[in-house]
Design a protein around this motif. Structure first.
Motif, mmCIF file in Angstrom:
data_model
loop_
_atom_site.group_PDB
_atom_site.id
_atom_site.type_symbol
_atom_site.label_atom_id
_atom_site.label_comp_id
_atom_site.label_asym_id
_atom_site.label_seq_id
_atom_site.Cartn_x
_atom_site.Cartn_y
_atom_site.Cartn_z
ATOM 1 N N SER A 1 24.082 -6.220 8.762
ATOM 2 C CA SER A 1 25.376 -5.538 8.634
ATOM 3 C C SER A 1 26.158 -6.005 7.411
ATOM 4 N N LEU A 2 26.308 -7.318 7.266
ATOM 5 C CA LEU A 2 27.190 -7.828 6.217
ATOM 6 C C LEU A 2 26.633 -7.591 4.817
ATOM 7 N N THR B 1 29.291 -1.022 7.929
ATOM 8 C CA THR B 1 29.491 -2.464 8.109
ATOM 9 C C THR B 1 30.712 -2.738 8.976
ATOM 10 N N TRP C 1 30.089 0.662 3.634
ATOM 11 C CA TRP C 1 31.252 -0.106 4.078
ATOM 12 C C TRP C 1 31.742 0.384 5.440
ATOM 13 N N SER D 1 24.841 -4.974 3.993
ATOM 14 C CA SER D 1 24.618 -3.543 3.783
ATOM 15 C C SER D 1 25.307 -3.003 2.527
ATOM 16 N N ASN E 1 29.795 -1.865 12.681
ATOM 17 C CA ASN E 1 28.881 -2.829 13.301
ATOM 18 C C ASN E 1 29.532 -4.193 13.504
ATOM 19 N N THR E 2 30.278 -4.650 12.497
ATOM 20 C CA THR E 2 30.967 -5.931 12.629
ATOM 21 C C THR E 2 32.022 -5.861 13.720
#
Length: 429
Positions: free
Chosen positions: A66-67, A374, A371, A69, A377-378
């Motif tokens: 995720s981070l 991300t 973004w 991406s 997901n985060t």
């Protein structure tokens, strides 16, 4: 503007030259993301004998995926999907194959598994953002693009329903590690089919003439003379543009992700307290069906209200429905209210992607979409973790209400930005 003689429809989207082939290839590759998580968690649990180790390794895999991406999406924007995607997919697939071999039998230690998982997550090809960037190039008509994004979001939702079913079938017929291996094959086949699409070749050709100081690579590597407007500055300028730019869809997407992450855990707790733990599957199915139905309806309509206004309204409606779900007296009512909550999920994400696409310079569309991914997901991971701390200390109905707060807060923040934009814009003119 849409042509009045040809009202946009989902059929019109799919009839666009090369759209079906390109979309089908992207979906085949993205199916890998639907199968890999369940396959990997089952395989890790089987080989380590520890849910704690398996959960930790999966957390590292998810964080790396995720981070990083936006960084991977930036490479796509800079070098083009035809050059950047295949190496990512091949390396990612090889690492998944290594994980499949390592987890085929019991006894593998957690440390090497964690290292492989982090490396694999770091290389995950951003097929979703790439496909959305391609939709923007295939469909300059904004109404058609809305339908394409809705179709894309709904299809992705269904992949994450079908993927775990396929993973479970492979685990039952063979071994969970076989699902990891199939995930590796899917992403390679789908990616290679995608980059061979004429639509993507045309997009790559349009970038091929970019020279020094022009196009997506301008200024990206610290060129001392990148031209009058480096791409990173154009992207920053657009991100801070009217109506909140990229900030608005990222904030709301993160809030929606937190709500859904919390909901996943809350439904498990609700079902267990009603002594029907297996009914969680019905709640998840209601959320997926509601989201798919809402996405298809939303994409089929023509809206007079701007996307900047629609996005907070959709998020607010989702948050309110989530809060009401906590008042459910039994699982039947919970299934119904969660289904209503789902009606706003795909429309909210579709609108977030549309706003991200609109806010970004053409050479940064992939990164802008990444973004939003991300943030979602985060936010989902953070929502699950925060809810785990609250469940034992607050009444369950109150936990549902608290879970709705991130969406409502993101709405308040974005509406504040819209009001400031309306106040400032006359002075700027």
């Amino acid at each position: 503007m849409s042509s009045p003689s040809r009202p946009p429809s989902y059929i019109a989207v799919l009839r666009t030259p090369h759209a079906c082939r390109t979309f089908g290839a992207a979906l085949l590759g993205r199916l890998s993301y639907g199968t890999v998580f369940l396959s990997l968690i089952l395989a890790l649990t089987g080989t380590t004998g520890s849910y704690g180790v398996a959960g930790g390794v999966m957390a590292l895999f998810g964080i790396a995926s995720s981070l990083l991406s936006p960084l991977r999406a930036g490479l796509i924007d800079r070098y083009g999907a035809r050059r950047a995607l295949p190496p990512m997919a091949v390396v990612y697939a090889l690492l998944l194959a290594c994980l499949a071999v390592a987890t085929w039998r019991p006894g593998t230690a957690g440390v090497p598994l964690a290292a492989l998982a982090v490396a694999a997550g770091a290389c995950t090809p951003p097929l979703g953002p790439v496909m959305r960037a391609l939709w923007s190039e295939l469909l300059p008509d904004r109404l058609l693009l809305q339908r394409a994004y809705s179709l894309d979001t709904v299809a992705e939702e269904l992949l994450f329903v079908a993927g775990p079913l396929l993973a479970g079938l492979l685990a039952a017929l063979a071994t969970p590690a076989a699902g990891v291996a199939v995930s590796a094959a899917l992403v390679v086949i789908g990616t290679l089919a995608l980059v061979s699409s004429p639509a993507l070749r045309a997009a790559g050709t349009s970038r091929a003439g970019d020279g020094p100081g022009e196009g997506p690579a301008a200024g990206a590597a610290g060129d001392p003379d990148p031209g009058p407007i480096p791409s990173r500055l154009r992207w920053t300028r657009d991100a801070a543009g009217s109506g909140g730019g990229l900030i608005q869809p990222v904030m709301v997407s993160g809030g929606v992700g937190m709500c859904l992450g919390a909901l996943s855990l809350l439904t498990v707790v609700f079902a267990e307290r009603h002594h029907q733990a297996a009914a969680v599957a019905w709640v998840e199915a209601a959320l997926a069906v509601g989201s798919a139905l809402g996405g298809l309806i939303y994409g089929a309509l023509s809206w007079r209200v701007s996307e900047q206004v629609r996005l907070p309204l959709l998020a607010a409606a989702m948050g309110l429905a989530l809060a009401v779900a906590g008042l459910s007296p039994d699982l039947y009512v919970l299934v119904a209210t969660v289904g209503v909550t789902g009606l706003f999920v795909a429309p909210a994400l579709t609108t977030a992607y549309l706003l991200a696409d609109e806010s970004a310079a053409p050479e940064n569309r992939t990164r802008a979409s990444a973004w939003v991914n991300t943030a979602f997901n985060t936010g989902s991971s953070a929502g699950t973790a925060a809810t785990g701390l609250l469940v034992g200390n607050l009444p369950l109905a109150l936990c549902f209400a608290v879970a709705a707060v991130p969406a409502l807060l993101s709405v308040t923040a974005t509406l504040g930005r819209l009001r400031r934009s309306v106040t400032v814009s006359p002075l700027e003119r």
